[in-house]
Design a protein around this motif. Structure first.
Motif, PDB file in Angstrom:
ATOM      1  N   LYS A 175       0.846  -1.186   0.000  1.00 57.06           N
ATOM      2  CA  LYS A 175       0.000   0.000   0.000  1.00 57.06           C
ATOM      3  C   LYS A 175       0.881   1.236   0.000  1.00 57.06           C
ATOM      4  O   LYS A 175       2.075   1.177   0.269  1.00 57.06           O
ATOM      5  CB  LYS A 175      -0.923  -0.007   1.214  1.00 57.06           C
ATOM      6  N   ARG A 176       0.274   2.375  -0.274  1.00 59.73           N
ATOM      7  CA  ARG A 176       1.019   3.622  -0.292  1.00 59.73           C
ATOM      8  C   ARG A 176       1.412   3.993   1.137  1.00 59.73           C
ATOM      9  O   ARG A 176       0.674   3.745   2.082  1.00 59.73           O
ATOM     10  CB  ARG A 176       0.192   4.728  -0.917  1.00 59.73           C
ATOM     11  N   VAL A 177       2.568   4.585   1.271  1.00 60.24           N
ATOM     12  CA  VAL A 177       3.067   4.983   2.578  1.00 60.24           C
ATOM     13  C   VAL A 177       3.004   6.501   2.668  1.00 60.24           C
ATOM     14  O   VAL A 177       3.477   7.201   1.783  1.00 60.24           O
ATOM     15  CB  VAL A 177       4.527   4.494   2.772  1.00 60.24           C
ATOM     16  N   ASN A 178       2.419   6.997   3.737  1.00 55.47           N
ATOM     17  CA  ASN A 178       2.330   8.434   3.962  1.00 55.47           C
ATOM     18  C   ASN A 178       3.520   8.848   4.826  1.00 55.47           C
ATOM     19  O   ASN A 178       3.506   8.683   6.054  1.00 55.47           O
ATOM     20  CB  ASN A 178       1.003   8.777   4.636  1.00 55.47           C
ATOM     21  N   LEU A 179       4.545   9.381   4.178  1.00 51.56           N
ATOM     22  CA  LEU A 179       5.761   9.749   4.896  1.00 51.56           C
ATOM     23  C   LEU A 179       5.505  10.851   5.915  1.00 51.56           C
ATOM     24  O   LEU A 179       6.062  10.830   7.012  1.00 51.56           O
ATOM     25  CB  LEU A 179       6.852  10.182   3.920  1.00 51.56           C
ATOM     26  N   ALA A 180       4.649  11.808   5.575  1.00 52.38           N
ATOM     27  CA  ALA A 180       4.363  12.906   6.504  1.00 52.38           C
ATOM     28  C   ALA A 180       3.753  12.345   7.806  1.00 52.38           C
ATOM     29  O   ALA A 180       4.098  12.796   8.912  1.00 52.38           O
ATOM     30  CB  ALA A 180       3.421  13.912   5.868  1.00 52.38           C
ATOM     31  N   ALA A 181       2.870  11.366   7.691  1.00 52.09           N
ATOM     32  CA  ALA A 181       2.264  10.772   8.882  1.00 52.09           C
ATOM     33  C   ALA A 181       3.295  10.007   9.708  1.00 52.09           C
ATOM     34  O   ALA A 181       3.303  10.090  10.940  1.00 52.09           O
ATOM     35  CB  ALA A 181       1.123   9.829   8.479  1.00 52.09           C
ATOM     36  N   LEU A 182       4.205   9.300   9.036  1.00 54.02           N
ATOM     37  CA  LEU A 182       5.252   8.579   9.756  1.00 54.02           C
ATOM     38  C   LEU A 182       6.168   9.532  10.500  1.00 54.02           C
ATOM     39  O   LEU A 182       6.578   9.280  11.637  1.00 54.02           O
ATOM     40  CB  LEU A 182       6.045   7.692   8.797  1.00 54.02           C
ATOM     41  N   ILE A 183       6.488  10.647   9.861  1.00 56.10           N
ATOM     42  CA  ILE A 183       7.337  11.657  10.501  1.00 56.10           C
ATOM     43  C   ILE A 183       6.617  12.245  11.714  1.00 56.10           C
ATOM     44  O   ILE A 183       7.204  12.416  12.786  1.00 56.10           O
ATOM     45  CB  ILE A 183       7.753  12.742   9.503  1.00 56.10           C
TER      46      ILE A 183
END
Length: 79
Positions: A66-74
């Motif tokens: 699935k797509r990864v939301n980098l902003a959310a991980l940060i």
């Protein structure tokens, strides 16, 4: 770490440099007291092209479903 007198260091300087190239350090003494060190020069800590090549190789081996939301991980502190 090898210890040599300043006299011997002057006489065998090229040998000490070759040892430094191999990763060995040498302490130079004057009248029994340490006055200098010959140490290996630090190589560049990392080569950008090597890092990018490794990252690309890793990317090719990973399968993301699935797509990864980098902003959310940060924001979560995970990156």
């Amino acid at each position: 770490m090898a210890r040599v007198s300043i006299y011997d260091a002057k006489a065998h300087f090229s040998e000490l440099v070759e040892k430094a190239q191999l990763g060995h350090s040498t302490v130079i003494t004057k009248r029994g007291r340490v006055v200098a060190k010959i140490v290996p020069a630090k190589a560049t800590e990392w080569d950008r092209s090597e890092v990018l090549d490794e990252a690309e190789a890793l990317r090719k081996t990973l399968k993301v479903r699935k797509r990864v939301n980098l902003a959310a991980l940060i924001a979560e502190g995970r990156l």
